[in-house]
Every structure is written in structure tokens, then in C-alpha cells.
Enzyme design. Structure first.
Site, PDB file in Angstrom:
ATOM      1  N   HIS A  35      28.840  43.006  48.608  1.00  0.00           N
ATOM      2  CA  HIS A  35      28.295  43.593  50.004  1.00  0.00           C
ATOM      3  C   HIS A  35      27.300  44.123  49.902  1.00  0.00           C
ATOM      4  O   HIS A  35      26.657  44.700  48.971  1.00  0.00           O
ATOM      5  CB  HIS A  35      29.299  44.486  50.617  1.00  0.00           C
ATOM      6  CG  HIS A  35      29.336  44.600  52.130  1.00  0.00           C
ATOM      7  ND1 HIS A  35      28.446  45.477  52.587  1.00  0.00           N
ATOM      8  CD2 HIS A  35      29.901  43.827  53.018  1.00  0.00           C
ATOM      9  CE1 HIS A  35      28.393  45.197  53.966  1.00  0.00           C
ATOM     10  NE2 HIS A  35      29.300  44.569  54.031  1.00  0.00           N
ATOM     11  N   GLU A  41      36.116  40.383  54.002  1.00  0.00           N
ATOM     12  CA  GLU A  41      36.435  38.895  54.155  1.00  0.00           C
ATOM     13  C   GLU A  41      37.737  38.451  53.152  1.00  0.00           C
ATOM     14  O   GLU A  41      38.363  37.395  53.735  1.00  0.00           O
ATOM     15  CB  GLU A  41      35.328  38.081  54.086  1.00  0.00           C
ATOM     16  CG  GLU A  41      34.256  38.517  54.836  1.00  0.00           C
ATOM     17  CD  GLU A  41      33.829  37.687  55.806  1.00  0.00           C
ATOM     18  OE1 GLU A  41      34.203  36.385  55.911  1.00  0.00           O
ATOM     19  OE2 GLU A  41      33.070  38.157  56.706  1.00  0.00           O
TER      20      GLU A  41
HETATM   21  C1  LIG Z   1      27.611  39.348  50.777  1.00  0.00           C
HETATM   22  C2  LIG Z   1      26.159  39.185  50.128  1.00  0.00           C
HETATM   23  C3  LIG Z   1      25.064  38.240  50.503  1.00  0.00           C
HETATM   24  C4  LIG Z   1      25.356  40.639  49.658  1.00  0.00           C
HETATM   25  O1  LIG Z   1      24.592  40.244  48.658  1.00  0.00           O
HETATM   26  P1  LIG Z   1      23.362  40.966  48.656  1.00  0.00           P
HETATM   27  O2  LIG Z   1      23.053  42.400  48.862  1.00  0.00           O
HETATM   28  O3  LIG Z   1      22.304  40.148  49.443  1.00  0.00           O
HETATM   29  O4  LIG Z   1      22.909  40.886  47.034  1.00  0.00           O
HETATM   30  P2  LIG Z   1      22.266  39.588  46.349  1.00  0.00           P
HETATM   31  O5  LIG Z   1      22.412  38.474  47.155  1.00  0.00           O
HETATM   32  O6  LIG Z   1      20.700  40.383  46.309  1.00  0.00           O
HETATM   33  O7  LIG Z   1      22.846  39.462  45.017  1.00  0.00           O
HETATM   34  C5  LIG Z   1      22.738  40.483  44.036  1.00  0.00           C
HETATM   35  C6  LIG Z   1      23.156  40.025  42.874  1.00  0.00           C
HETATM   36  O8  LIG Z   1      24.685  40.243  42.539  1.00  0.00           O
HETATM   37  C7  LIG Z   1      25.183  38.736  42.542  1.00  0.00           C
HETATM   38  N1  LIG Z   1      26.243  38.453  43.511  1.00  0.00           N
HETATM   39  C8  LIG Z   1      26.432  39.024  44.774  1.00  0.00           C
HETATM   40  N2  LIG Z   1      27.426  38.789  45.367  1.00  0.00           N
HETATM   41  C9  LIG Z   1      28.104  37.832  44.679  1.00  0.00           C
HETATM   42  C10 LIG Z   1      29.420  37.066  44.562  1.00  0.00           C
HETATM   43  N3  LIG Z   1      30.120  37.090  45.652  1.00  0.00           N
HETATM   44  N4  LIG Z   1      29.687  36.336  43.470  1.00  0.00           N
HETATM   45  C11 LIG Z   1      29.125  36.202  42.365  1.00  0.00           C
HETATM   46  N5  LIG Z   1      27.659  36.884  42.521  1.00  0.00           N
HETATM   47  C12 LIG Z   1      27.190  37.808  43.334  1.00  0.00           C
HETATM   48  C13 LIG Z   1      24.088  37.816  42.980  1.00  0.00           C
HETATM   49  O9  LIG Z   1      24.161  36.551  42.228  1.00  0.00           O
HETATM   50  C14 LIG Z   1      23.072  38.590  42.439  1.00  0.00           C
HETATM   51  O10 LIG Z   1      22.876  38.659  40.859  1.00  0.00           O
HETATM   52  P3  LIG Z   1      21.566  38.236  39.970  1.00  0.00           P
HETATM   53  O11 LIG Z   1      20.748  39.361  40.393  1.00  0.00           O
HETATM   54  O12 LIG Z   1      22.047  38.371  38.679  1.00  0.00           O
HETATM   55  O13 LIG Z   1      21.119  37.085  40.755  1.00  0.00           O
HETATM   56  C15 LIG Z   1      26.514  38.612  48.575  1.00  0.00           C
HETATM   57  O14 LIG Z   1      27.376  39.686  47.818  1.00  0.00           O
HETATM   58  C16 LIG Z   1      27.535  37.397  48.724  1.00  0.00           C
HETATM   59  O15 LIG Z   1      26.869  36.347  48.928  1.00  0.00           O
HETATM   60  N6  LIG Z   1      28.875  37.376  48.614  1.00  0.00           N
HETATM   61  C17 LIG Z   1      29.588  36.359  48.879  1.00  0.00           C
HETATM   62  C18 LIG Z   1      29.686  35.798  50.420  1.00  0.00           C
HETATM   63  C19 LIG Z   1      30.459  36.943  51.161  1.00  0.00           C
HETATM   64  O16 LIG Z   1      31.649  37.236  50.608  1.00  0.00           O
HETATM   65  N7  LIG Z   1      30.326  37.195  52.386  1.00  0.00           N
HETATM   66  C20 LIG Z   1      30.741  37.887  53.304  1.00  0.00           C
HETATM   67  C21 LIG Z   1      30.109  39.333  53.423  1.00  0.00           C
HETATM   68  S1  LIG Z   1      31.001  40.479  54.477  1.00  0.00           S
END
Ligand SMILES: CC(C)(COP(=O)(O)OP(=O)(O)OC[C@H]1O[C@@H](n2cnc3c(N)ncnc32)[C@H](O)[C@@H]1OP(=O)(O)O)[C@@H](O)C(=O)NCCC(=O)NCCS
Length: 505
Positions: free
Chosen positions: A391, A444
Site C-alpha cells: 500500500h 483488497e
Molecule cells: C498498491 C501499490 C500500487 C502501492 O505501491 P507504491 O507505494 O506505489 O509502491 P511502489 O510501486 O513504489 O513499489 C515499491 C516496491 O515494493 C514492491 N511492491 C509493492 N507492492 C508489491 C506487491 N503487491 N507485490 C510485489 N512487490 C510489490 C515494488 O515492486 C517495489 O519494489 P522495487 O523497489 O524492488 O521495485 C502496490 O503495492 C501494488 O501494486 N500492489 C498490488 C496491487 C494492489 O493490491 N492494489 C490495491 C491497492 S488498495
């Protein structure tokens, strides 16, 4: 500004013995309005019990009067000395994602420092938020003031107005929380009944929208139907720009919109599957009526309450992408339907609201708990995101996920068992493969499990989320319109340096 821990700690600390019950510790916290109790044996600190631990205990269905605190506390917590610098407290709390640290002097506990104490006094900011670098994705940037609600990511805490969202989900109806968001206060019984009546009377689709919906519903998915349906609703009802109307007119439109959305979703879903829409019933509350309109039969009470609790938990969540979108559109003075269409568009992306059905797809693909580890390692190795984990704001347990895990457990069933085992495996694997990230289940993951167990089809998970979030969007639209200034930020230009002569065609 305080420089030493003793200047900002809460003192004397509130303590209890290891054998005290959870109920005793909870009433101490309530009485003293604090978020943690230090657990001691003689003078020695042996643990700390926080609100988060209580939440876990509640989710684990622990009996508060029978359970001793030592089962749920964090044992042997890190401690601070009272003469340590505030910076040490900051790194202790943020590095390990603690929210409270006991302060010890001469072998005895003399106080507690909380993250809240630090944030209240500090100009201190996490390093990544400091300096001139533009945070990617505007992470941590404050872009508005709101009294609708907020999320404290480091604490794992989420509230609507002044009330914890999980407590509202546990104790109040969707309509009561809806009224809290619209009018700023929880209703008493009379006001609650009146509001429910008002909502129930406005659920019908207006005739123009009802006539067009069969074509709309067959063209695309349910979120497309919602987006288009909201646009048609605004057009048919002649909603004028928010800039040109007063707060009462906007509130009346907001109420109509939020009352109609579940009807619109259920009707579009049935039409898409070749079934006739089931008209709304005025004698049922929102969640029960939604399930009625989807199925054409009354749902079991446990399913109705589980769906209602899910809806309460997802009404609002800080300045997420869709809420921000809705406020930006409202800031231009555009009408309510325009703002909500934009918000639905933002919500439809898998990084925001589109994950719960994907989380269930993942559980299907994993199929049995023994396959979880290999499956997740392979997916992360390919660079895939594990849906329902991670998140932007929470770097600890998402309180909604903790609550919904409890709801899922109370519903029971094989899907719930599989989900819990996959969750445990995924958290471990992600900690191993991404050691510097804090990746836990977000709302989720268990949302998918709860909605699926209650018989809501997967394609309706995100639309159902949208049905409750429409209430939050509407509250934000009203707040933005009441004290508006056009939102018009700037971007740093990074292209080839201008001005360059335009080459002839
Ligand atoms: C929700 C989300 C977009 C928030 O992420 P964010 O703050 O933008 O984090 P980032 O995209 O900058 O990712 C940070 C790191 O964590 C990792 N990461 C974050 N969520 C991850 C996940 N669900 N699975 C695997 N790796 C994940 C990324 O790959 C990244 O790693 P890296 O730096 O080694 O490449 C992200 O956690 C995600 O894509 N989750 C899956 C989709 C989801 O569940 N969405 C519903 C949200 S309520």
C-alpha cells in the site's frame, strides 16, 4: 522545540502486569485516552500492548476478559533513555515501524514516546520527504485540508471525521456512516430512520436512464456502465455546475446519486447477463437491498452484515487517487456527475480499486496452500505484483484488512482457510525478496474473500467498492465546493531545452 526524549514523552507511563486481562488493559487505555500500555514485571519492562495488538486480538476473536496481555503484547520492546535525543526516538519508531516506545531510566519505566508525540512537535520529516526532490506519485505531499477523514499509514489507523473507521464498521449501519460523512455527525435513532427513509425513496432509476441502460450494459463491463450511467443520470436530472448551485442543491444531488448507484450496478449486471432488473425495495437498508437487487432473493443476514461492513470500511480513505480526481474536477466548478465519472475512471485502475478480483484469481491459480510459496516466488521473480499486497500509505497492517480478515473468519469456508494460509506465505516471501519494503495485505485481499463468500460475482467487486466510495467522493465534492479554489499545480519541465526553431514542414 524539545531536543530530548524526556521533554516530549508522556509521563508517568500507564503500566499493567503481564497477567492483566486484555479488558483491563483496554479500559486503562480508554480512561487515560492513550494508545498503549507498558507491561511490567516488578520494575522491568517486559512488553508493550498497543491499540494495534488489541485490533489483532479482536480479529483473532480473543476473549478480552479471559486473555492475558502477555499473549498479545510485543515482548521485549526496544526502549529509549530519557536523555536520548528526539532523533533517536524518531529513528527507533520509524525504522522498525513502531508506534510507541517505553522510556526507561535507572532500570524502571518513566514514560512512553509515541509517533503522535513526535509528529505533534516535529519539524522532523522522513528523509525521503525532505529536500527539493519531487516525490514520485506525490507521495506524502499535502494538497488540501479536509475534515472528512484521514489515514495514518505508519500507525495503521484510518478514521472518518473523529471516529475510527473499524469501530464504525463494527457498530453502526452504512446509512449512519453515510450521514456522518454528509452532515458531519452520527445521527440519533430518529434522524437515522428519517435518513434511511430518504435514501430508500430515491433508489429508482429515472426513466431516461432506465431506458438506455440495456444498451449501455451490453456494451462494456460494469464499471463502464457505472461511469456512463452516472453521466446519463446527471444529464437527465439537469445537474448544473457545482459553481452555480448552493450547498443544499449539491447535497440533494449527492444523496440521489449515492442512492441510485447500487440500483444502477445491479440492473446493469443483470441486463448484461440477460436477466430483467429487480426493482429496489424501500423496506430494506442499502446493503440488503443491493443483494436483493442482484439476486432477486433475500440474502442471509450474515452476508448482508458482512457486505455492509465492507461498504462502511471502504467509504473513504484519505486523498487516494479517485478522491483527488473528484476534487480536482469539482475545483473547476464542474457538476457532480463529471466529478464522479472522473473518480470512477481513476478507481478502475488495478493499482487502485481493480485488485480484489485479481486477488481471488490468484487464489484460484494457487489452488492449494502447499503451492503458494513457489507460485509467489515465481511471480515476484518475473517482476509481477502480488495483488492485494502493499500500500502506498500503510507500511504496517492495513486496519481494513485486519477487520475484514475477522469478518471472513466469521463467515468461514474453504476459501477463507486458503486465503489465510496464502497471506502468511506471501508476507514471508515478500519480506524475504523485498527486505527493505513493508508489504502486507491491503484491503483488497480479504475484500475479495468476503465479497466472494457472500456470493457477489467477481466482476462486481470493484463496482461494489465504487458504490460505497461514491458516498466518500460526494462528501469530498461537497467539501471542495464549499470552499473552492481551482486546483492547478505545476510540473517540472524535463524535455529538450526550449526555445528551438520549428523546422519547416
Ligand atoms: C498498491 C501499490 C500500487 C502501492 O505501491 P507504491 O507505494 O506505489 O509502491 P511502489 O510501486 O513504489 O513499489 C515499491 C516496491 O515494493 C514492491 N511492491 C509493492 N507492492 C508489491 C506487491 N503487491 N507485490 C510485489 N512487490 C510489490 C515494488 O515492486 C517495489 O519494489 P522495487 O523497489 O524492488 O521495485 C502496490 O503495492 C501494488 O501494486 N500492489 C498490488 C496491487 C494492489 O493490491 N492494489 C490495491 C491497492 S488498495
Amino acid at each position: 522545540m524539545p531536543t530530548a526524549v524526556q521533554q516530549l514523552m508522556s509521563s508517568p507511563p500507564v503500566t499493567c502486569a503481564t497477567g492483566a486481562s486484555l479488558a483491563e488493559a483496554t479500559s486503562l487505555m480508554h480512561e487515560r485516552q492513550i494508545g498503549s500500555v507498558v507491561v511490567t514485571e516488578g520494575a522491568a519492562v517486559v512488553g508493550i500492548l498497543t491499540e494495534r495488538d488489541l485490533l489483532r486480538a479482536a480479529a483473532g476473536r480473543a476473549d478480552p476478559t479471559g486473555e492475558p496481555v502477555h499473549r498479545w503484547m510485543t515482548a521485549r520492546p526496544d526502549v529509549l533513555r530519557s536523555d536520548e535525543e528526539v532523533g533517536a526516538a524518531w529513528s527507533g519508531l520509524t525504522h522498525h515501524h513502531y508506534r510507541h516506545l517505553p522510556v526507561v531510566d535507572g532500570g524502571g519505566v518513566v514514560g512512553v514516546v509515541s509517533l503522535r508525540d513526535l509528529l505533534a512537535v516535529a519539524q522532523i520529516r522522513p528523509a525521503e520527504e525532505a529536500g527539493g526532490a519531487l516525490p514520485r506519485g506525490l507521495e506524502g505531499v499535502v494538497v488540501a485540508e479536509t475534515s472528512v477523514g484521514d489515514v495514518r499509514g505508519r500507525e495503521g489507523f484510518h478514521h472518518y471525521r473523529q471516529y475510527p473507521a473499524v469501530e464504525l464498521a463494527a457498530r453502526r449501519s452504512l446509512e449512519d456512516v453515510w450521514q456522518l460523512l454528509f452532515d458531519g455527525a452520527l445521527p440519533d435513532r430518529t434522524a437515522s430512520a428519517r435518513f434511511c427513509g430518504e435514501v430508500a425513496a430515491q433508489r429508482e432509476l429515472p426513466p431516461g436512464l432506465a431506458a438506455l441502460l440495456p444498451s449501455v450494459a451490453r456494451l462494456g463491463g460494469p464499471l463502464d456502465a457505472l461511469r456512463t450511467g452516472v453521466s446519463l443520470l446527471g444529464a437527465e436530472l439537469g445537474w448544473r455546475p457545482s459553481h452555480d448551485i448552493g450547498p443544499d442543491e449539491l447535497r440533494a444531488q449527492a444523496l440521489r446519486l449515492c442512492a441510485v448507484v447500487p440500483t444502477l450496478l445491479a440492473a446493469a449486471h443483470r441486463l448484461r447477463h440477460g436477466l430483467d432488473p429487480v426493482p429496489p425495495r424501500a423496506d430494506l437498508p442499502t446493503a440488503a437491498n443491493y443483494l436483493w437487487m442482484l439476486r432477486g432473493e433475500e440474502a442471509p443476514a450474515a452476508h448482508v452484515r458482512a457486505v455492509e461492513q465492507y461498504l462502511v470500511l471502504t467509504i473513504d480513505h484519505g486523498f487516494n487517487a479517485s478522491t483527488f480526481t473528484g476534487r480536482v474536477i469539482t475545483s473547476t466548478g464542474a457538476d457532480l456527475a463529471a466529478a464522479v465519472c472522473g473518480a470512477v475512471g481513476a478507481l478502475s485502475g488495478p493499482l487502485h480499486g481493480g485488485a480484489p478480483s485479481r486477488a481471488l484469481d490468484m487464489l484460484d491459480a494457487i489452488a492449494t496452500p502447499d503451492r503458494a510459496e513457489g507460485w509467489i516466488r515465481e511471480a515476484v521473480g518475473r517482476g509481477d505484483r502480488i495483488m492485494g499486497f502493499g500500500h502506498r500509505v500503510y507500511k504496517t497492517d492495513d486496519p481494513r484488512s485486519v477487520f475484514l480478515r475477522g469478518v471472513a473468519r466469521s463467515l468461514g469456508g474453504p476459501l477463507v482457510d486458503l486465503a489465510e494460509r496464502v497471506e502468511a506465505t506471501a508476507v514471508g516471501v515478500l519480506a524475504d525478496l523485498k527486505p527493505d519494503r513493508r508489504l502486507y495485505t491491503n484491503v483488497e485481499f480479504f475484500a475479495g474473500v468476503v465479497l466472494g463468500t457472500c456470493g457477489i460475482p467477481r466482476e462486481l467487486f470493484t463496482p461494489t467498492f465504487a458504490a460505497s466510495r461514491t458516498i466518500g467522493w460526494a462528501a469530498h465534492v461537497m467539501e471542495q465546493a464549499a470552499d473552492n479554489r481551482l486546483i492547478r499545480p505545476a510540473a517540472r519541465y524535463t524535455g529538450p531545452p526550449p526555445p528551438e526553431a520549428v523546422p519547416p514542414a
